[in-house]
Design an enzyme around this catalytic site. Structure first.
Site, PDB file in Angstrom:
ATOM      1  N   THR A  42       0.815  -1.214   0.000  1.00 18.29           N
ATOM      2  CA  THR A  42       0.000   0.000   0.000  1.00 18.29           C
ATOM      3  C   THR A  42       0.852   1.270   0.000  1.00 18.29           C
ATOM      4  O   THR A  42       1.984   1.261   0.523  1.00 18.29           O
ATOM      5  CB  THR A  42      -0.920  -0.010   1.246  1.00 18.29           C
ATOM      6  OG1 THR A  42      -1.460   1.295   1.457  1.00 18.29           O
ATOM      7  CG2 THR A  42      -0.165  -0.387   2.511  1.00 18.29           C
ATOM      8  N   ASP A  43       0.288   2.352  -0.511  1.00 16.20           N
ATOM      9  CA  ASP A  43       0.979   3.648  -0.459  1.00 16.20           C
ATOM     10  C   ASP A  43       1.147   4.143   0.982  1.00 16.20           C
ATOM     11  O   ASP A  43       1.940   5.056   1.243  1.00 16.20           O
ATOM     12  CB  ASP A  43       0.252   4.702  -1.311  1.00 16.20           C
ATOM     13  CG  ASP A  43      -1.215   4.932  -0.936  1.00 16.20           C
ATOM     14  OD1 ASP A  43      -1.693   4.348   0.049  1.00 16.20           O
ATOM     15  OD2 ASP A  43      -1.883   5.721  -1.656  1.00 16.20           O
ATOM     16  N   GLU A  44       0.385   3.546   1.923  1.00 11.72           N
ATOM     17  CA  GLU A  44       0.422   4.033   3.308  1.00 11.72           C
ATOM     18  C   GLU A  44       1.761   3.744   3.989  1.00 11.72           C
ATOM     19  O   GLU A  44       2.071   4.336   5.016  1.00 11.72           O
ATOM     20  CB  GLU A  44      -0.755   3.454   4.105  1.00 11.72           C
ATOM     21  CG  GLU A  44      -2.068   3.781   3.414  1.00 11.72           C
ATOM     22  CD  GLU A  44      -3.318   3.572   4.238  1.00 11.72           C
ATOM     23  OE1 GLU A  44      -3.252   3.609   5.466  1.00 11.72           O
ATOM     24  OE2 GLU A  44      -4.371   3.369   3.615  1.00 11.72           O
TER      25      GLU A  44
ATOM     26  N   TYR B 263      -1.774  -0.136  11.157  1.00 13.52           N
ATOM     27  CA  TYR B 263      -1.983  -0.852   9.888  1.00 13.52           C
ATOM     28  C   TYR B 263      -0.780  -0.664   8.964  1.00 13.52           C
ATOM     29  O   TYR B 263      -0.200  -1.628   8.454  1.00 13.52           O
ATOM     30  CB  TYR B 263      -3.266  -0.347   9.197  1.00 13.52           C
ATOM     31  CG  TYR B 263      -3.330  -0.696   7.719  1.00 13.52           C
ATOM     32  CD1 TYR B 263      -3.454  -2.025   7.295  1.00 13.52           C
ATOM     33  CD2 TYR B 263      -3.254   0.295   6.730  1.00 13.52           C
ATOM     34  CE1 TYR B 263      -3.503  -2.347   5.936  1.00 13.52           C
ATOM     35  CE2 TYR B 263      -3.306  -0.014   5.376  1.00 13.52           C
ATOM     36  CZ  TYR B 263      -3.425  -1.337   4.984  1.00 13.52           C
ATOM     37  OH  TYR B 263      -3.462  -1.657   3.644  1.00 13.52           O
TER      38      TYR B 263
ATOM     39  N   LYS C 157       2.020  -3.344   7.512  1.00 16.30           N
ATOM     40  CA  LYS C 157       2.238  -3.578   6.077  1.00 16.30           C
ATOM     41  C   LYS C 157       3.698  -3.303   5.694  1.00 16.30           C
ATOM     42  O   LYS C 157       4.296  -4.047   4.906  1.00 16.30           O
ATOM     43  CB  LYS C 157       1.307  -2.692   5.238  1.00 16.30           C
ATOM     44  CG  LYS C 157      -0.166  -3.070   5.281  1.00 16.30           C
ATOM     45  CD  LYS C 157      -0.487  -4.431   4.696  1.00 16.30           C
ATOM     46  CE  LYS C 157      -0.275  -4.517   3.197  1.00 16.30           C
ATOM     47  NZ  LYS C 157      -0.700  -5.868   2.682  1.00 16.30           N
TER      48      LYS C 157
HETATM   49  P1  NAD Z   1     -10.183  -6.886   2.547  1.00  9.81           P
HETATM   50  O1  NAD Z   1     -10.176  -6.483   3.983  1.00  9.81           O
HETATM   51  O2  NAD Z   1     -11.397  -6.662   1.732  1.00  9.81           O
HETATM   52  O3  NAD Z   1      -9.858  -8.451   2.429  1.00  9.81           O
HETATM   53  C1  NAD Z   1      -8.841  -9.082   3.148  1.00  9.81           C
HETATM   54  C2  NAD Z   1      -9.039 -10.580   2.994  1.00  9.81           C
HETATM   55  O4  NAD Z   1      -7.983 -11.252   3.700  1.00  9.81           O
HETATM   56  C3  NAD Z   1     -10.372 -11.104   3.587  1.00  9.81           C
HETATM   57  O5  NAD Z   1     -10.996 -11.975   2.673  1.00  9.81           O
HETATM   58  C4  NAD Z   1      -9.935 -11.846   4.845  1.00  9.81           C
HETATM   59  O6  NAD Z   1     -10.792 -12.915   5.181  1.00  9.81           O
HETATM   60  C5  NAD Z   1      -8.545 -12.335   4.449  1.00  9.81           C
HETATM   61  N1  NAD Z   1      -7.679 -12.601   5.587  1.00  9.81           N
HETATM   62  C6  NAD Z   1      -7.437 -11.790   6.656  1.00  9.81           C
HETATM   63  N2  NAD Z   1      -6.591 -12.400   7.525  1.00  9.81           N
HETATM   64  C7  NAD Z   1      -6.273 -13.605   6.972  1.00  9.81           C
HETATM   65  C8  NAD Z   1      -5.435 -14.672   7.385  1.00  9.81           C
HETATM   66  N3  NAD Z   1      -4.765 -14.637   8.543  1.00  9.81           N
HETATM   67  N4  NAD Z   1      -5.334 -15.746   6.576  1.00  9.81           N
HETATM   68  C9  NAD Z   1      -6.024 -15.809   5.400  1.00  9.81           C
HETATM   69  N5  NAD Z   1      -6.847 -14.839   4.983  1.00  9.81           N
HETATM   70  C10 NAD Z   1      -6.969 -13.744   5.758  1.00  9.81           C
HETATM   71  O7  NAD Z   1      -8.914  -6.209   1.906  1.00  9.81           O
HETATM   72  P2  NAD Z   1      -8.675  -5.492   0.500  1.00  9.81           P
HETATM   73  O8  NAD Z   1      -9.135  -4.103   0.594  1.00  9.81           O
HETATM   74  O9  NAD Z   1      -9.145  -6.369  -0.595  1.00  9.81           O
HETATM   75  O10 NAD Z   1      -7.074  -5.438   0.492  1.00  9.81           O
HETATM   76  C11 NAD Z   1      -6.329  -6.520  -0.051  1.00  9.81           C
HETATM   77  C12 NAD Z   1      -4.843  -6.185   0.020  1.00  9.81           C
HETATM   78  O11 NAD Z   1      -4.592  -4.977  -0.681  1.00  9.81           O
HETATM   79  C13 NAD Z   1      -4.326  -5.956   1.435  1.00  9.81           C
HETATM   80  O12 NAD Z   1      -3.055  -6.529   1.537  1.00  9.81           O
HETATM   81  C14 NAD Z   1      -4.266  -4.448   1.568  1.00  9.81           C
HETATM   82  O13 NAD Z   1      -3.263  -4.059   2.482  1.00  9.81           O
HETATM   83  C15 NAD Z   1      -3.908  -4.066   0.141  1.00  9.81           C
HETATM   84  N6  NAD Z   1      -4.342  -2.730  -0.285  1.00  9.81           N
HETATM   85  C16 NAD Z   1      -5.642  -2.340  -0.172  1.00  9.81           C
HETATM   86  C17 NAD Z   1      -6.044  -1.097  -0.645  1.00  9.81           C
HETATM   87  C18 NAD Z   1      -7.479  -0.628  -0.556  1.00  9.81           C
HETATM   88  O14 NAD Z   1      -7.757   0.542  -0.868  1.00  9.81           O
HETATM   89  N7  NAD Z   1      -8.420  -1.463  -0.186  1.00  9.81           N
HETATM   90  C19 NAD Z   1      -5.093  -0.234  -1.223  1.00  9.81           C
HETATM   91  C20 NAD Z   1      -3.763  -0.677  -1.329  1.00  9.81           C
HETATM   92  C21 NAD Z   1      -3.405  -1.923  -0.858  1.00  9.81           C
HETATM   93  P1  TYD Z   2     -10.248   4.919   4.458  1.00  5.43           P
HETATM   94  O1  TYD Z   2     -11.250   4.465   3.450  1.00  5.43           O
HETATM   95  O2  TYD Z   2     -10.323   4.389   5.833  1.00  5.43           O
HETATM   96  O3  TYD Z   2      -8.817   4.664   3.806  1.00  5.43           O
HETATM   97  P2  TYD Z   2      -7.338   5.094   4.343  1.00  5.43           P
HETATM   98  O4  TYD Z   2      -6.717   3.788   4.652  1.00  5.43           O
HETATM   99  O5  TYD Z   2      -6.732   5.819   3.197  1.00  5.43           O
HETATM  100  O6  TYD Z   2      -7.445   5.955   5.520  1.00  5.43           O
HETATM  101  O7  TYD Z   2     -10.326   6.511   4.558  1.00  5.43           O
HETATM  102  C1  TYD Z   2     -10.091   7.323   3.427  1.00  5.43           C
HETATM  103  C2  TYD Z   2     -10.170   8.771   3.877  1.00  5.43           C
HETATM  104  O8  TYD Z   2     -11.500   9.049   4.367  1.00  5.43           O
HETATM  105  C3  TYD Z   2      -9.245   9.078   5.042  1.00  5.43           C
HETATM  106  O9  TYD Z   2      -8.711  10.381   4.900  1.00  5.43           O
HETATM  107  C4  TYD Z   2     -10.143   8.999   6.260  1.00  5.43           C
HETATM  108  C5  TYD Z   2     -11.479   9.492   5.729  1.00  5.43           C
HETATM  109  N1  TYD Z   2     -12.659   8.893   6.398  1.00  5.43           N
HETATM  110  C6  TYD Z   2     -13.669   9.739   6.892  1.00  5.43           C
HETATM  111  O10 TYD Z   2     -13.618  10.967   6.775  1.00  5.43           O
HETATM  112  N2  TYD Z   2     -14.744   9.142   7.504  1.00  5.43           N
HETATM  113  C7  TYD Z   2     -14.850   7.805   7.671  1.00  5.43           C
HETATM  114  O11 TYD Z   2     -15.858   7.334   8.268  1.00  5.43           O
HETATM  115  C8  TYD Z   2     -13.815   6.961   7.158  1.00  5.43           C
HETATM  116  C9  TYD Z   2     -13.870   5.470   7.295  1.00  5.43           C
HETATM  117  C10 TYD Z   2     -12.732   7.562   6.526  1.00  5.43           C
END
Ligand code: NAD
Ligand code: TYD
Length: 343
Positions: free
Chosen positions: A126-128, A149, A153
């Protein structure tokens, strides 16, 4: 590469990736390995479940036995690791599961990749991990994570690099920006605000709403991972950004306008502790592999809004269960002490 273990494949991006790869590569087998935590959901994979090239294994990436069993049973040659605890607000409430899955789980998968001599281990990051930035972060910039978090990561990324350098495991990493699209659990801001707006519930905006995120559509994210798997150089990291940096207030406005809802729904609530003001990625490196995001900010958000409006069955089930308990813990007091805000 033909038998892929997609860990975390029952979550948001992983399930979209499983679907994308099954469609794009008719000779690949996709094995989803997922613990089915609160965020994992087999409804996300309903439309691919009958494919003879798809299998599901319920398991925990922290369990070496379960991971090795799946690799053996399905002759896995590649791991793509999406499995993680993913929500910053939950990591502030309790970081325990974040350390276990995002750090120890990554280590267990890397060990398995080493022992079985897999062709590739790909880590979804992630960019975070770069922390709050004032200008676009590049792959060699320091990692300065600021939430539990992001720290977990970043630790995972460091372990991936260690296994590449020390054990010559053929690794790659993608670090992507905030992703939106179908099947995202309604705790992240976009699906939370869309579904609340559809139910005429308040939209809890943290602080002044001037924080910046870079929005990426989920199929663009999947394509980027595919490009890095097939054309990326082992040992390397690739940023994946949407080229769509926007303030949170702009996201809220677009959601309200598209759904024709009143701005009065927006409530200013107590800010997130340690809230990063801006994430931003330089994506020149992956552009050199021929990838660039296809979706504009409006395109990505509009497609997402329409999907949630048309698929209430999917999110109404989720919002009626344990979700209510989390929602009260995270937003109960915040909403009771909220203020009006003009967006
Ligand atoms: P999500 O929370 O929707 O899904 C996570 C999945 O991982 C779930 O299905 C959960 O059951 C499974 N999981 C959790 N712990 C586990 C374990 N111990 N063993 C096996 N499975 C397990 O997440 P997402 O938003 O789809 O993110 C997926 C990946 O992408 C993550 O690694 C996250 O850090 C990364 N990511 C997400 C975003 C975003 O905006 N959502 C952006 C950049 C990177
Ligand atoms: P989020 O979806 O939690 O992603 P990130 O991991 O980038 O924080 O939040 C995106 C942005 O929205 C972040 O600046 C926090 C803000 N936010 C709110 O203002 N209200 C909310 O209830 C949530 C969940 C996020």
């Amino acid at each position: 590469m033909k038998n892929l273990l997609v860990t975390g494949g029952a979550g948001f991006i992983g399930s979209n990736f499983a679907r994308y790869m099954l469609e794009k590569y008719p000779h690949y087998k996709i094995v989803v390995f997922d613990k089915l935590t609160y965020a994992g959901n087999l409804d996300n994979l309903r439309d691919v479940a009958s494919s003879p090239r798809y299998a599901f294994v319920q398991g925990d990436i922290c369990s070496a036995d379960e991971v090795q069993g799946a690799i053996r049973a399905h002759a896995i040659d590649t791991i793509v690791n999406f499995a993680a605890e993913t929500h910053v607000d939950r990591s502030i409430l309790d970081a325990d599961a974040f350390l276990r899955t995002n750090v120890v789980g990554t280590f267990v998968l890397l060990e398995a990749a080493k022992q079985f001599g897999l062709e590739r281990y790909h880590q979804i990051s992630t960019d975070e991990v770069y922390g709050w930035v004032d200008k676009p972060a590049h792959e060699d910039d320091p990692l300065i994570p600021r939430s539990p978090y992001a720290a977990a990561k970043a630790s995972g990324d460091l372990m991936v690099n260690a296994y590449y350098v020390t054990h010559h495991v053929p690794t790659t990493i993608t670090r992507a920006s905030n992703t939106v699209g179908p099947y995202q659990y309604p705790e992240k801001v976009v699906p939370l605000f869309i579904t609340n707006a559809l139910e005429n519930e308040p939209l809890p905006l943290y602080g002044d709403g001037k924080q910046i995120r870079d929005w990426l559509y989920v199929t663009d994210h999947c394509e980027a991972v595919d490009v890095v798997l097939h054309q990326g150089k082992v040992g390397e990291v690739y940023n994946v950004g949407g080229d769509n940096e926007r303030h949170n207030v702009e996201v809220v406005k677009l959601i309200l306008d598209t759904l024709d809802k009143s701005p009065d729904l927006v409530r200013r609530v107590a800010d997130r502790s340690g809230h990063d003001r801006r994430y931003s990625l330089g994506i020149e490196k992956i552009e050199q592999l021929g990838w660039k995001p296809r979706h504009s900010f409006e395109g990505a958000l509009t497609e997402t809004i329409h999907w949630y409006a048309e698929n209430k069955w999917w999110w109404q089930k989720i919002k009626s269960g344990d979700y209510r308990e989390y929602y009260e813990r995270q937003y109960g007091e915040r909403l009771r002490t909220s203020e009006a805000i003009t967006v």
